[in-house]
Design a protein around this motif. Structure first.
Motif, PDB file in Angstrom:
ATOM      1  N   TYR A 117      20.340   2.470  -4.848  1.00 55.43           N
ATOM      2  CA  TYR A 117      20.360   3.051  -3.491  1.00 55.43           C
ATOM      3  C   TYR A 117      20.148   4.563  -3.584  1.00 55.43           C
ATOM      4  CZ  TYR A 117      22.462   4.780   0.853  1.00 55.43           C
ATOM      5  OH  TYR A 117      22.710   5.450   2.036  1.00 55.43           O
ATOM      6  N   LEU A 118      20.905   5.228  -4.467  1.00 57.42           N
ATOM      7  CA  LEU A 118      20.763   6.672  -4.635  1.00 57.42           C
ATOM      8  C   LEU A 118      19.422   7.024  -5.268  1.00 57.42           C
ATOM      9  CD1 LEU A 118      24.370   7.560  -5.826  1.00 57.42           C
ATOM     10  CD2 LEU A 118      23.307   8.311  -3.684  1.00 57.42           C
ATOM     11  N   LEU A 119      18.917   6.152  -6.141  1.00 65.44           N
ATOM     12  CA  LEU A 119      17.622   6.400  -6.764  1.00 65.44           C
ATOM     13  C   LEU A 119      16.525   6.500  -5.721  1.00 65.44           C
ATOM     14  CD1 LEU A 119      16.209   4.761  -9.956  1.00 65.44           C
ATOM     15  CD2 LEU A 119      14.844   4.748  -7.877  1.00 65.44           C
ATOM     16  N   GLU A 120      16.535   5.575  -4.757  1.00 63.06           N
ATOM     17  CA  GLU A 120      15.496   5.597  -3.718  1.00 63.06           C
ATOM     18  C   GLU A 120      15.628   6.830  -2.835  1.00 63.06           C
ATOM     19  OE1 GLU A 120      12.993   3.854  -3.793  1.00 63.06           O
ATOM     20  OE2 GLU A 120      13.587   2.247  -5.140  1.00 63.06           O
ATOM     21  N   LEU A 121      16.860   7.240  -2.539  1.00 63.19           N
ATOM     22  CA  LEU A 121      17.055   8.449  -1.741  1.00 63.19           C
ATOM     23  C   LEU A 121      16.584   9.683  -2.504  1.00 63.19           C
ATOM     24  CD1 LEU A 121      20.601   7.775  -0.216  1.00 63.19           C
ATOM     25  CD2 LEU A 121      18.390   7.557   0.929  1.00 63.19           C
ATOM     26  N   THR A 122      16.848   9.701  -3.806  1.00 56.85           N
ATOM     27  CA  THR A 122      16.419  10.827  -4.634  1.00 56.85           C
ATOM     28  C   THR A 122      14.901  10.875  -4.719  1.00 56.85           C
ATOM     29  OG1 THR A 122      18.452  10.686  -5.941  1.00 56.85           O
ATOM     30  CG2 THR A 122      16.612  11.883  -6.921  1.00 56.85           C
ATOM     31  N   GLN A 123      14.266   9.704  -4.890  1.00 53.04           N
ATOM     32  CA  GLN A 123      12.813   9.657  -4.959  1.00 53.04           C
ATOM     33  C   GLN A 123      12.176  10.145  -3.665  1.00 53.04           C
ATOM     34  OE1 GLN A 123      10.671   8.213  -7.896  1.00 53.04           O
ATOM     35  NE2 GLN A 123       9.834   9.934  -6.756  1.00 53.04           N
ATOM     36  N   THR A 124      12.786   9.799  -2.540  1.00 55.51           N
ATOM     37  CA  THR A 124      12.287  10.258  -1.249  1.00 55.51           C
ATOM     38  C   THR A 124      12.440  11.770  -1.103  1.00 55.51           C
ATOM     39  OG1 THR A 124      12.825   8.126  -0.239  1.00 55.51           O
ATOM     40  CG2 THR A 124      12.509   9.985   1.255  1.00 55.51           C
ATOM     41  N   ALA A 125      13.556  12.310  -1.613  1.00 52.12           N
ATOM     42  CA  ALA A 125      13.821  13.756  -1.512  1.00 52.12           C
ATOM     43  C   ALA A 125      12.947  14.567  -2.456  1.00 52.12           C
ATOM     44  CB  ALA A 125      15.297  14.031  -1.796  1.00 52.12           C
ATOM     45  N   TYR A 126      12.510  13.945  -3.570  1.00 56.46           N
ATOM     46  CA  TYR A 126      11.681  14.646  -4.563  1.00 56.46           C
ATOM     47  C   TYR A 126      10.412  13.829  -4.815  1.00 56.46           C
ATOM     48  CZ  TYR A 126      15.858  17.444  -5.572  1.00 56.46           C
ATOM     49  OH  TYR A 126      16.944  18.284  -5.483  1.00 56.46           O
ATOM     50  N   PRO A 127       9.512  13.781  -3.831  1.00 56.33           N
ATOM     51  CA  PRO A 127       8.330  12.909  -3.929  1.00 56.33           C
ATOM     52  C   PRO A 127       7.346  13.285  -5.023  1.00 56.33           C
ATOM     53  CG  PRO A 127       8.143  14.376  -2.045  1.00 56.33           C
ATOM     54  CD  PRO A 127       9.537  14.549  -2.572  1.00 56.33           C
ATOM     55  N   ASN A 128       7.386  14.529  -5.503  1.00 54.15           N
ATOM     56  CA  ASN A 128       6.435  14.966  -6.518  1.00 54.15           C
ATOM     57  C   ASN A 128       6.969  14.819  -7.936  1.00 54.15           C
ATOM     58  OD1 ASN A 128       4.526  15.749  -4.549  1.00 54.15           O
ATOM     59  ND2 ASN A 128       5.627  17.668  -4.227  1.00 54.15           N
ATOM     60  N   TYR A 129       8.121  14.158  -8.065  1.00 56.81           N
ATOM     61  CA  TYR A 129       8.718  13.942  -9.373  1.00 56.81           C
ATOM     62  C   TYR A 129       8.812  12.449  -9.672  1.00 56.81           C
ATOM     63  CZ  TYR A 129      10.284  18.846  -9.523  1.00 56.81           C
ATOM     64  OH  TYR A 129      10.338  20.210  -9.543  1.00 56.81           O
ATOM     65  N   GLU A 130       8.851  12.134 -10.960  1.00 54.92           N
ATOM     66  CA  GLU A 130       9.068  10.757 -11.389  1.00 54.92           C
ATOM     67  C   GLU A 130      10.472  10.658 -11.980  1.00 54.92           C
ATOM     68  OE1 GLU A 130       7.394   7.512 -14.666  1.00 54.92           O
ATOM     69  OE2 GLU A 130       6.399   9.448 -14.382  1.00 54.92           O
ATOM     70  N   ILE A 131      11.240   9.677 -11.542  1.00 57.02           N
ATOM     71  CA  ILE A 131      12.570   9.472 -12.096  1.00 57.02           C
ATOM     72  C   ILE A 131      12.427   8.687 -13.396  1.00 57.02           C
ATOM     73  CG2 ILE A 131      14.836   8.425 -11.737  1.00 57.02           C
ATOM     74  CD1 ILE A 131      14.477   8.886  -8.755  1.00 57.02           C
ATOM     75  N   THR A 132      12.820   9.310 -14.507  1.00 54.87           N
ATOM     76  CA  THR A 132      12.627   8.692 -15.819  1.00 54.87           C
ATOM     77  C   THR A 132      13.891   8.011 -16.337  1.00 54.87           C
ATOM     78  OG1 THR A 132      13.149  10.783 -16.932  1.00 54.87           O
ATOM     79  CG2 THR A 132      10.830  10.346 -16.418  1.00 54.87           C
ATOM     80  N   ASN A 133      15.057   8.387 -15.799  1.00 54.66           N
ATOM     81  CA  ASN A 133      16.287   7.768 -16.277  1.00 54.66           C
ATOM     82  C   ASN A 133      17.421   8.049 -15.292  1.00 54.66           C
ATOM     83  OD1 ASN A 133      17.933   6.331 -18.059  1.00 54.66           O
ATOM     84  ND2 ASN A 133      18.537   8.183 -19.169  1.00 54.66           N
ATOM     85  N   TYR A 134      18.398   7.147 -15.255  1.00 60.65           N
ATOM     86  CA  TYR A 134      19.620   7.415 -14.484  1.00 60.65           C
ATOM     87  C   TYR A 134      20.778   6.654 -15.096  1.00 60.65           C
ATOM     88  CZ  TYR A 134      19.584   2.900 -11.909  1.00 60.65           C
ATOM     89  OH  TYR A 134      19.639   1.581 -11.554  1.00 60.65           O
ATOM     90  N   ASN A 135      21.986   7.174 -14.894  1.00 64.23           N
ATOM     91  CA  ASN A 135      23.158   6.503 -15.444  1.00 64.23           C
ATOM     92  C   ASN A 135      24.384   6.759 -14.577  1.00 64.23           C
ATOM     93  OD1 ASN A 135      22.939   9.308 -16.873  1.00 64.23           O
ATOM     94  ND2 ASN A 135      25.090   8.744 -17.074  1.00 64.23           N
ATOM     95  N   LYS A 171      11.094  14.221 -13.676  1.00 66.78           N
ATOM     96  CA  LYS A 171      10.074  15.006 -14.371  1.00 66.78           C
ATOM     97  C   LYS A 171       8.781  15.048 -13.562  1.00 66.78           C
ATOM     98  CE  LYS A 171      11.698  14.027 -19.093  1.00 66.78           C
ATOM     99  NZ  LYS A 171      11.328  13.495 -20.417  1.00 66.78           N
ATOM    100  N   ASN A 172       8.076  16.167 -13.699  1.00 65.61           N
ATOM    101  CA  ASN A 172       6.684  16.244 -13.250  1.00 65.61           C
ATOM    102  C   ASN A 172       5.902  16.939 -14.351  1.00 65.61           C
ATOM    103  OD1 ASN A 172       7.205  18.982 -12.978  1.00 65.61           O
ATOM    104  ND2 ASN A 172       7.124  18.984 -10.731  1.00 65.61           N
ATOM    105  N   THR A 173       4.711  17.360 -14.069  1.00 65.63           N
ATOM    106  CA  THR A 173       3.876  17.939 -15.129  1.00 65.63           C
ATOM    107  C   THR A 173       4.370  19.304 -15.587  1.00 65.63           C
ATOM    108  OG1 THR A 173       2.419  18.856 -13.411  1.00 65.63           O
ATOM    109  CG2 THR A 173       1.802  16.718 -14.348  1.00 65.63           C
ATOM    110  N   GLU A 174       5.256  19.922 -14.805  1.00 65.74           N
ATOM    111  CA  GLU A 174       5.681  21.281 -15.118  1.00 65.74           C
ATOM    112  C   GLU A 174       7.117  21.403 -15.609  1.00 65.74           C
ATOM    113  OE1 GLU A 174       4.979  23.496 -11.593  1.00 65.74           O
ATOM    114  OE2 GLU A 174       2.799  23.405 -11.742  1.00 65.74           O
ATOM    115  N   GLU A 175       7.996  20.500 -15.197  1.00 66.70           N
ATOM    116  CA  GLU A 175       9.403  20.676 -15.545  1.00 66.70           C
ATOM    117  C   GLU A 175      10.171  19.366 -15.490  1.00 66.70           C
ATOM    118  OE1 GLU A 175      11.550  23.011 -12.679  1.00 66.70           O
ATOM    119  OE2 GLU A 175      10.603  22.015 -10.975  1.00 66.70           O
ATOM    120  N   SER A 176      11.398  19.444 -15.993  1.00 60.00           N
ATOM    121  CA  SER A 176      12.341  18.339 -15.935  1.00 60.00           C
ATOM    122  C   SER A 176      13.621  18.854 -15.287  1.00 60.00           C
ATOM    123  CB  SER A 176      12.632  17.813 -17.342  1.00 60.00           C
ATOM    124  OG  SER A 176      13.643  16.817 -17.297  1.00 60.00           O
TER     125      SER A 176
END
Length: 208
Positions: A140-158, A179-184
């Motif tokens: 649930y939080l992953l999807e909210l985070t992805q929506t808030a940071y659309p230009n990033y890829e979520i690579t891990n969560y715990n 992560k994106n092409t410039e930062e993590s």
């Protein structure tokens, strides 16, 4: 006046044929996903369920008037095109003329599946009785985070912690690596929910 019918830019999709055996629930298959379609809507101020579209941070949906899903039920929706994208929505309204395997998502829920609203309709899998497994709130939080940071890829969560705040309230905290092409970056998300009804009370997302 609120128009309960969903956004459909063109009427060229044709009729969707329900999955075999879908009508008439079989207790041996009730937890299996049903292949169907999802459209989207902006919602409106009034719903037939009396539950606002803003409930559950807009992770909400309408189902057919004759659908077996009651008001307030949780449904897990998975994109067939992007199977890593799945959300859990709450049924808040009814739509006339929809078969049981078609669902009308709020636009924010539709976008959380990685879909472009301009498409209008996508193929999905519907899980009528999602297991309330530990990872539910992390997703649930992953999807909210992805929506808030659309230009990033979520690579891990715990899972960081799970606290029982009261007899009815539980708080779960998760860390996400984006992560994106410039930062993590590292994001911490927390959700407080009613452990008896599984209703979200509040959530918070912040960058660490």
């Amino acid at each position: 006046m609120y128009n309960q019918y969903p956004y459909q830019p063109n009427h060229y999709y044709g009729s969707y044929i329900p999955s075999p055996g879908y009508y008439g629930e079989n207790p041996n298959t009730r937890h299996q996903p049903i292949k169907g379609q999802a459209t989207w809507t902006e919602g409106g101020p009034v719903t037939q369920c009396g539950i606002p579209w803003s409930n559950n941070t807009y992770m909400t949906a309408a189902v057919g008037v004759n659908s077996p899903y009651p008001c307030g039920q949780s449904l897990k929706i998975r994109s067939i095109a992007l199977p890593q994208r799945e959300i859990i929505v709450t049924v808040v309204d009814k739509v006339a003329g929809y078969p049981p395997n078609k669902i009308n998502l709020h636009r924010k829920a539709f976008e959380a599946l990685g879909a472009d609203p301009a498409v209008g309709v996508i193929n999905v899998e519907i899980f009528p009785s999602p297991q309330l497994e530990q990872e539910k709130w992390g997703k649930y939080l992953l999807e909210l985070t992805q929506t808030a940071y659309p230009n990033y890829e979520i690579t891990n969560y715990n899972l960081v912690s799970k606290e029982q705040l009261s007899s009815t309230q539980t708080k779960e905290t998760y860390d996400f690596i984006l992560k994106n092409t410039e930062e993590s970056i590292k994001i911490r998300g927390a959700v407080i929910y009613n452990s008896r009804t599984d209703r979200v009370i509040s959530f918070d997302i912040k960058e660490l």
